[in-house]
Write a protein that holds these residues in place. Structure first.
Motif, PDB file in Angstrom:
ATOM      1  N   THR A   1     -65.671 -67.317  -6.784  1.00 10.91           N
ATOM      2  CA  THR A   1     -64.229 -67.057  -6.649  1.00 10.91           C
ATOM      3  C   THR A   1     -63.942 -65.799  -5.819  1.00 10.91           C
ATOM      4  N   TYR A   2     -64.969 -65.120  -5.369  1.00  8.52           N
ATOM      5  CA  TYR A   2     -64.743 -63.869  -4.635  1.00  8.52           C
ATOM      6  C   TYR A   2     -63.965 -64.118  -3.344  1.00  8.52           C
ATOM      7  N   ASN A   3     -63.131 -63.164  -3.006  1.00 10.76           N
ATOM      8  CA  ASN A   3     -62.487 -63.180  -1.690  1.00 10.76           C
ATOM      9  C   ASN A   3     -63.356 -62.358  -0.738  1.00 10.76           C
ATOM     10  N   LEU A   4     -64.174 -63.039   0.048  1.00 13.64           N
ATOM     11  CA  LEU A   4     -65.015 -62.342   1.025  1.00 13.64           C
ATOM     12  C   LEU A   4     -64.390 -62.426   2.408  1.00 13.64           C
ATOM     13  N   PHE A   5     -63.180 -62.964   2.435  1.00 10.56           N
ATOM     14  CA  PHE A   5     -62.544 -63.153   3.739  1.00 10.56           C
ATOM     15  C   PHE A   5     -61.784 -61.892   4.167  1.00 10.56           C
ATOM     16  N   ASP A   6     -60.901 -61.414   3.316  1.00  6.51           N
ATOM     17  CA  ASP A   6     -60.101 -60.247   3.687  1.00  6.51           C
ATOM     18  C   ASP A   6     -59.801 -59.341   2.489  1.00  6.51           C
ATOM     19  N   PRO A   7     -60.857 -58.942   1.752  1.00  8.08           N
ATOM     20  CA  PRO A   7     -60.603 -58.062   0.611  1.00  8.08           C
ATOM     21  C   PRO A   7     -60.047 -56.720   1.069  1.00  8.08           C
ATOM     22  N   VAL A   8     -59.137 -56.165   0.297  1.00  2.58           N
ATOM     23  CA  VAL A   8     -58.583 -54.863   0.642  1.00  2.58           C
ATOM     24  C   VAL A   8     -59.613 -53.785   0.314  1.00  2.58           C
ATOM     25  N   VAL A   9     -59.574 -52.697   1.057  1.00  2.00           N
ATOM     26  CA  VAL A   9     -60.472 -51.567   0.788  1.00  2.00           C
ATOM     27  C   VAL A   9     -59.637 -50.449   0.182  1.00  2.00           C
ATOM     28  N   ARG A  10     -60.053 -49.953  -0.964  1.00  2.00           N
ATOM     29  CA  ARG A  10     -59.272 -48.912  -1.623  1.00  2.00           C
ATOM     30  C   ARG A  10     -60.190 -48.000  -2.428  1.00  2.00           C
ATOM     31  N   SER A  11     -59.629 -46.917  -2.929  1.00  2.00           N
ATOM     32  CA  SER A  11     -60.475 -45.928  -3.607  1.00  2.00           C
ATOM     33  C   SER A  11     -60.569 -46.154  -5.114  1.00  2.00           C
ATOM     34  N   THR A  12     -59.625 -46.880  -5.664  1.00  2.00           N
ATOM     35  CA  THR A  12     -59.538 -46.964  -7.125  1.00  2.00           C
ATOM     36  C   THR A  12     -59.192 -48.391  -7.541  1.00  2.00           C
ATOM     37  N   ILE A  13     -59.954 -48.927  -8.493  1.00  2.00           N
ATOM     38  CA  ILE A  13     -59.721 -50.306  -8.898  1.00  2.00           C
ATOM     39  C   ILE A  13     -59.483 -50.412 -10.402  1.00  2.00           C
ATOM     40  N   GLN A  14     -58.471 -51.183 -10.753  1.00  2.00           N
ATOM     41  CA  GLN A  14     -58.191 -51.394 -12.170  1.00  2.00           C
ATOM     42  C   GLN A  14     -59.130 -52.447 -12.738  1.00  2.00           C
ATOM     43  N   VAL A  15     -59.390 -52.331 -14.042  1.00  2.00           N
ATOM     44  CA  VAL A  15     -60.188 -53.351 -14.731  1.00  2.00           C
ATOM     45  C   VAL A  15     -59.416 -53.717 -15.997  1.00  2.00           C
ATOM     46  N   TYR A  16     -59.043 -54.989 -16.092  1.00  2.00           N
ATOM     47  CA  TYR A  16     -58.148 -55.413 -17.169  1.00  2.00           C
ATOM     48  C   TYR A  16     -58.875 -55.444 -18.515  1.00  2.00           C
ATOM     49  N   PRO A  17     -58.110 -55.289 -19.603  1.00  6.09           N
ATOM     50  CA  PRO A  17     -58.705 -55.331 -20.939  1.00  6.09           C
ATOM     51  C   PRO A  17     -59.539 -56.595 -21.119  1.00  6.09           C
TER      52      PRO A  17
ATOM     53  N   GLU B   1     -49.450 -50.726   2.443  1.00 10.82           N
ATOM     54  CA  GLU B   1     -50.664 -49.897   2.446  1.00 10.82           C
ATOM     55  C   GLU B   1     -51.167 -49.643   1.032  1.00 10.82           C
ATOM     56  N   THR B   2     -52.486 -49.626   0.870  1.00 10.29           N
ATOM     57  CA  THR B   2     -53.096 -49.174  -0.382  1.00 10.29           C
ATOM     58  C   THR B   2     -54.136 -48.132  -0.040  1.00 10.29           C
ATOM     59  N   GLU B   3     -53.959 -46.922  -0.485  1.00 11.68           N
ATOM     60  CA  GLU B   3     -54.983 -45.877  -0.362  1.00 11.68           C
ATOM     61  C   GLU B   3     -55.724 -45.896   0.973  1.00 11.68           C
ATOM     62  N   GLY B   4     -54.998 -45.917   2.041  1.00 11.05           N
ATOM     63  CA  GLY B   4     -55.637 -45.789   3.341  1.00 11.05           C
ATOM     64  C   GLY B   4     -55.958 -47.089   4.042  1.00 11.05           C
ATOM     65  N   SER B   5     -55.575 -48.219   3.485  1.00 12.45           N
ATOM     66  CA  SER B   5     -55.783 -49.501   4.165  1.00 12.45           C
ATOM     67  C   SER B   5     -54.439 -50.180   4.354  1.00 12.45           C
ATOM     68  N   TYR B   6     -54.193 -50.638   5.565  1.00 12.59           N
ATOM     69  CA  TYR B   6     -52.982 -51.431   5.767  1.00 12.59           C
ATOM     70  C   TYR B   6     -53.215 -52.827   5.221  1.00 12.59           C
ATOM     71  N   THR B   7     -52.261 -53.260   4.409  1.00 11.60           N
ATOM     72  CA  THR B   7     -52.380 -54.589   3.806  1.00 11.60           C
ATOM     73  C   THR B   7     -51.566 -55.583   4.629  1.00 11.60           C
ATOM     74  N   GLN B   8     -51.807 -56.844   4.388  1.00 14.91           N
ATOM     75  CA  GLN B   8     -50.880 -57.835   4.921  1.00 14.91           C
ATOM     76  C   GLN B   8     -49.555 -57.615   4.201  1.00 14.91           C
ATOM     77  N   LYS B   9     -48.491 -57.690   4.971  1.00 14.52           N
ATOM     78  CA  LYS B   9     -47.189 -57.412   4.350  1.00 14.52           C
ATOM     79  C   LYS B   9     -46.884 -58.490   3.316  1.00 14.52           C
TER      80      LYS B   9
END
Ligand code: NAG
Ligand code: NAG
Ligand code: NAG
Ligand code: NAG
Ligand code: NAG
Length: 560
Positions: A481-497, A258-266
């Protein structure tokens, strides 16, 4: 004039937070217009939809500074709730109604936010609709979060809904975050520009408010007890202010669920990166010999080598944990982290708060009606530090935006769409950045991090469908390159340097919503904006009218 003690000072989370014009360090702030804008209400976190079977949970919380806790052996003020640090667990089930009375015993205003809990219907107060998952609450003004005041929230599934894994034997909440013995002093140094753009010199990583195993000051460490052969759910949150950490358990694997309220694929990991503001659930099976094992949460910042160390203790174990601490990927290995993030996918067929599958929202074909390209950066002006979004650092007006919007469509307080949402403003300026969001439209938001430090973004009121992450500058070619198939839904997203993250958001929730860096220093120093999602239809089923005790303050002071 200090606020009276023993009163309830809670406000409209998104609006009142904005009242600090300069947000000076704690203890040094002018409380002029602020007091009038704080509303004496209690929070109703209602996990609504069908009221049947819902329970009412009533909580009275006393917030205070406590100097006796000494999490790192030093005398420092720690924010406690009912004497606890971290604060008490809110253990709820979808559709419960939770009433929280918070009594502020600090000698300054205090404001609680409930991370990841989406405010639905009622953008005047916090509220929740149709949610499950692992979240946490934390104080959101005056750098209080760096002094504690946070605690775990669980929203369990209703009995009737199938959960996509077997019921674990037990659950543990692990609130982990960077910690400093003098956060307020540090605040002052970076506001006044003594400290620069780089990270605050965090000294520790605490796990549930406790220092590492075998710490030099003789303080307790966190220990969780498991029984051999059983499986447990660990709900892990990064409650820190700035540092990401990599979590690993000696000789054990974790199955992400799970991530922030969404069940992920295990998916099975040896270690898991958790960024500021994020929460995950993992399953851990105690399938090793009866003993004790290290749990390590290590900073992934290349120049800040600090770790939290707790213990996974098997029942009946008589030995101490031993051997070297488990190692993870090198902190500089951004590619490891990015590929792990990309591997986290939504389980479209699992039910969540409701029995219908999470994949009810399939973003494959959605029509994007708005594009935001938000550059996050930094500027030093007149020897002060500012963190910017598209070259704008936020100015907090004395009138809450939501109130200004309600009474006068914002007139006199902010100008809608004054700043560009998909490019940098020509010059670095301070401003009350409010952008229009098209109600019931899909927005694509690209966060581009111009700095060499990790960033993390959060949007009140909505979930992010995480469609892409990458290194380097974003260009429209990245959409391939986007994953439009099964993107996870979450409240907070990291953005790398120096990298980007792209999300889709469905703006179905009318209101005035805060979009902000969750890195406390960046947020505090201006890296935020508001998105006004307007619906002309006054139907209270879409957005409830303001509460009866709404205070007219700021420029509306004295007006009824
Ligand atoms: C997805 O959820 C379904 C339904 O609960 C479950 O049976 C399945 O194992 C899950 N798939 C993965 C990959 O986790
Ligand atoms: C505990 O810490 C001391 C000193 O820091 C060190 O010498 C010792 O090896 C540590 N013990 C364990 C079991 O990690
Ligand atoms: C989402 O919809 C697209 C297009 O209809 C389909 O190809 C895809 O399989 C769907 N995704 C899932 C995970 O069901
Ligand atoms: C996506 O579009 C295709 C073609 O127009 C359509 O057949 C399909 O049902 C759509 N899928 C979803 C999930 O809306
Ligand atoms: C605010 O704007 C809306 C739509 O533009 C308009 O209908 C309404 O009358 C305005 N309200 C005020 C108080 O100006």
């Amino acid at each position: 004039m200090p606020l009276r003690k023993k009163d309830i000072y809670l406000g409209l989370i998104n609006q009142i937070t904005r009242l600090m014009t300069e947000r000076p360090p704690a203890g040094a702030m002018s409380r002029g217009g602020l007091q009038q804008c704080f509303v004496a209400i209690s929070f109703l976190l209602s996990l609504l939809s069908s009221p049947t079977q819902a329970a009412n949970i009533f909580l009275d919380w006393n917030v205070a500074f406590d100097r006796t806790i000494k999490p790192v052996g030093e005398d420092q003020p720690v924010i406690t709730i009912n004497g606890m640090f971290p604060g008490p667990l809110i253990d709820s089930t979808t559709n419960d109604e939770i009433y929280v009375n918070i009594f502020n015993n600090l000698d300054e205003p205090f404001l609680m936010t409930w991370n990841g809990i989406e405010q639905r219907l009622n953008s005047w107060q916090d509220g929740v609709k149709d949610q499950i998952g692992s979240f946490f609450y934390f104080p959101s003004i005056n750098f209080h979060k760096a002094a504690g005041g946070f605690g775990p929230i669980r929203v369990n599934n209703r009995q009737v809904i199938h959960v996509p894994f077997d019921k674990p034997e037990g659950e543990f909440d692990l609130l982990i975050g960077d910690w400093n013995s003098s956060p307020f002093k540090l605040t002052r140094t970076f506001i006044t520009g003594i400290a620069g753009i780089g990270p605050v010199t965090h000294e520790y990583m605490l796990i549930n408010g406790k220092g590492p195993y075998n710490n030099s000051w003789g303080g307790q460490h966190e220990s969780i007890e498991v029984e051999q052969g059983k499986t447990y759910r660990l709900r892990i949150s990064n409650v820190g202010t700035e540092l990401s950490f990599n979590l690993r358990i000696q000789n054990h694997q974790m199955i992400l669920v799970e991530t922030e309220g969404s069940y992920t694929q295990k998916i099975t990991f040896d270690s898991l990166d958790v960024h500021v503001g994020q929460s995950y659930s993992v399953l851990v099976t105690a399938n090793k010999p009866v003993s004790e094992y290290f749990i390590v949460a290590a900073s992934t910042h290349p120049s800040l080598d600090i770790s939290g160390v707790a213990v996974l203790k098997y029942k009946y174990s008589t030995t101490q944990p031993s051997g070297p601490l488990p190692v993870g990927p090198p902190p500089s290995d951004k590619d490891f982290s990015i590929s792990q993030a990309k591997a986290i996918r939504w389980n479209m067929t699992a039910g969540a708060a409701r029995p219908n599958p999470q994949g009810t929202f399939n973003v494959t074909n959605v029509t994007i009606s708005q594009i935001f390209i938000l550059h996050s950066s930094y500027a030093r002006i007149n020897r002060r530090n500012h963190f910017t979004v598209n070259n704008v650092y936020y100015f907090t007006p004395s009138t809450p935006l939501k109130l200004a919007d309600f009474i006068a469509n914002g007139t006199g307080v902010y100008q809608l769409d004054k700043f560009p949402v998909n490019s940098n403003n020509a010059e670095v300026i301070q401003g009350t950045f409010v952008a229009s969001g098209i109600h019931k439209g899909w927005a694509e938001i690209v966060f581009f991090n111009e700095l060499d430090e990790m960033n993390s973004w959060h949007f009140d009121g909505f979930g992010f469908y995480v469609v892409g992450l990458g290194n380097g500058e974003w260009s429209s070619a990245a959409r391939e390159t986007y994953n439009l198939f099964d993107p996870v839904v979450r409240s907070t997203i990291q953005v790398y340097p120096g990298g980007w993250s792209a999300v889709y958001v469905y703006l179905d929730n009318p209101g005035m919503w805060n979009l902000r860096s969750q890195i406390l220093k960046n947020w505090y120093l201006g890296q935020e904006l508001y998105v006004r999602v307007y619906d002309a239809d006054p139907d209270p089923a879409k957005e409830r009218p303001p509460p009866g005790n709404l205070l007219h303050c700021g420029i509306f002071d004295g007006q009824i």
